[in-house]
Structures are given as C-alpha cells and as structure tokens.
Design an enzyme around this catalytic site. Structure first.
Site, PDB file in Angstrom:
ATOM      1  N   TYR A 116      -8.530   2.136   2.072  1.00  0.00           N
ATOM      2  CA  TYR A 116      -9.471   3.030   1.388  1.00  0.00           C
ATOM      3  C   TYR A 116     -10.198   2.265   0.278  1.00  0.00           C
ATOM      4  O   TYR A 116     -11.422   2.336   0.150  1.00  0.00           O
ATOM      5  CB  TYR A 116      -8.720   4.240   0.811  1.00  0.00           C
ATOM      6  CG  TYR A 116      -9.560   5.085  -0.114  1.00  0.00           C
ATOM      7  CD1 TYR A 116     -10.533   5.942   0.389  1.00  0.00           C
ATOM      8  CD2 TYR A 116      -9.400   5.005  -1.505  1.00  0.00           C
ATOM      9  CE1 TYR A 116     -11.329   6.698  -0.466  1.00  0.00           C
ATOM     10  CE2 TYR A 116     -10.182   5.756  -2.357  1.00  0.00           C
ATOM     11  CZ  TYR A 116     -11.143   6.598  -1.836  1.00  0.00           C
ATOM     12  OH  TYR A 116     -11.934   7.339  -2.689  1.00  0.00           O
ATOM     13  N   GLU A 152     -11.329  15.639  -4.170  1.00  0.00           N
ATOM     14  CA  GLU A 152     -11.169  15.372  -5.613  1.00  0.00           C
ATOM     15  C   GLU A 152     -10.732  16.641  -6.350  1.00  0.00           C
ATOM     16  O   GLU A 152      -9.933  16.584  -7.269  1.00  0.00           O
ATOM     17  CB  GLU A 152     -12.462  14.839  -6.232  1.00  0.00           C
ATOM     18  CG  GLU A 152     -12.860  13.441  -5.760  1.00  0.00           C
ATOM     19  CD  GLU A 152     -12.031  12.311  -6.381  1.00  0.00           C
ATOM     20  OE1 GLU A 152     -11.199  12.577  -7.264  1.00  0.00           O
ATOM     21  OE2 GLU A 152     -12.219  11.155  -5.960  1.00  0.00           O
ATOM     22  N   TRP A 175      -4.119  10.533  -6.618  1.00  0.00           N
ATOM     23  CA  TRP A 175      -5.114  10.420  -5.538  1.00  0.00           C
ATOM     24  C   TRP A 175      -4.458  10.034  -4.216  1.00  0.00           C
ATOM     25  O   TRP A 175      -4.831  10.514  -3.151  1.00  0.00           O
ATOM     26  CB  TRP A 175      -6.201   9.417  -5.953  1.00  0.00           C
ATOM     27  CG  TRP A 175      -7.316   9.221  -4.976  1.00  0.00           C
ATOM     28  CD1 TRP A 175      -7.758   8.032  -4.483  1.00  0.00           C
ATOM     29  CD2 TRP A 175      -8.158  10.236  -4.372  1.00  0.00           C
ATOM     30  NE1 TRP A 175      -8.808   8.244  -3.613  1.00  0.00           N
ATOM     31  CE2 TRP A 175      -9.066   9.573  -3.522  1.00  0.00           C
ATOM     32  CE3 TRP A 175      -8.209  11.626  -4.458  1.00  0.00           C
ATOM     33  CZ2 TRP A 175     -10.029  10.261  -2.767  1.00  0.00           C
ATOM     34  CZ3 TRP A 175      -9.157  12.315  -3.697  1.00  0.00           C
ATOM     35  CH2 TRP A 175     -10.050  11.630  -2.878  1.00  0.00           C
TER      36      TRP A 175
END
Ligand SMILES: [Zn+2]
Length: 180
Positions: free
Chosen positions: A17, A39, A47
């Site tokens: 990522y 988000e 995250w």
C-alpha cells in the site's frame, strides 16, 4: 531499499500500500470515495486495521459505488452492522451513507469530487520537505470545515489530513524513502 518509518517491519500488504498507492495522486471519484469512507472508519483505530478489512469493505459496499451506497436502506444497514468482515460501528456506517449523499451533491456542484478536492490546492501537490510530518494543517482544517458545513461526519481535520496523504494531494513520503 529505504521506506518510510511507519511501514518498516510491517506486513507485506501494508508495505505494498505504501509503495504503490499512498501519496499517489488520485483523480478518480470512485477511489476518492473509497478512501474517504475508509478514513472515516479509521477514526480511533490504526490505519492498518482498516486496510486489512479493505477487501471485505469492497464487497460489503458494492465496490464503493457512491450511487448505490447513497441508497442503502435500513435492511442494508442492519446487514452491514452484522458483517464481521468490516468495522461494525453503527454510527460510522450511517455516516458513510449520509456522506455518500453529500459526495454526490459535491459531484453535481463541481463536475466531480476530484475537481472539488484538488481545487483547494489549485491542482498542486504539496510535497513534504522535512520529516516532521504533521497530523493536521491549515489546509486540512479548511477542507474539514467545508465538508462539515455540507453535513458530512467523520471528517475532522486529522482524518482529512490522513485522507489528503492517501489520495496524494499531500505527498508525505519521508526524505529518505525511495518514493520521495
Ligand atoms: Zn515512503
């Protein structure tokens, strides 16, 4: 190969990522919507936790088709709350549907959400010049305020700053990172 400190000694999918997606400018409304939803779900979590569930989110959320998400009814909400693959927060789920409706209004007003979000920097990418990465900036404050005014939720300045990093409006790769 040097990478940003936050992905050192992390799982492969997280590194991927970082290497392929984080900080790469996105102009695609589907992607912009997906990351905005993810988000929002991140609020209060790491995250990596959200990213781990990304595929399950894509399945649950019709690949983040904003028109479909905006039309989710109570039956679908109940289904999402029961879905163990995603983050089962009723308040975040309901907000994501409400945010989808506002996302569509913004698309109508600006031609695309991409036009809207990139308009804040006049299309420019803000590149990190030192390794003191902030958690929010006047830019994220401004966008957060505007989205809240439009009725979105889970769009605080810290969430929005993280969003801007993800979609490449802000390029915060550390100066020693190969992606810098
Ligand atoms: Zn990096």
């Amino acid at each position: 190969m040097q990478v940003c400190s936050w992905v050192r000694n992390q799982p492969e999918f997280y590194l991927k990522y970082h290497n392929e997606e984080w900080g790469v400018p996105s102009y695609d409304d589907r992607e912009l919507f997906e990351l905005l939803v993810l988000e929002g779900f991140q609020a209060g979590l790491a995250w990596i936790t959200v990213l781990k569930k990304r595929e399950a989110f894509r399945v649950a959320y019709d690949n983040f088709d904003v028109q479909k998400v905006a039309n989710y009814d109570d039956k679908k909400i109940a289904e999402l709350i029961q879905n163990t693959g995603i983050i089962r927060s009723k308040s975040k789920i309901i907000s994501s549907i409400n945010n989808a409706k506002i996302f569509i209004q913004i698309q109508k007003e600006f031609g695309s959400f991409s036009n809207y979000i990139w308009g804040f920097t006049g299309g420019k990418i803000i590149k990190n010049t030192n390794d003191k990465i902030p958690v929010s900036t006047p830019l994220s404050d401004l966008i957060s305020k505007d989205l809240k005014k439009r009725g979105m939720k889970y769009v605080g300045s810290i969430i929005i700053y993280s969003y801007l990093q993800a979609i490449g409006v802000v390029d915060d790769h550390e100066t020693t990172c190969f992606r810098y």
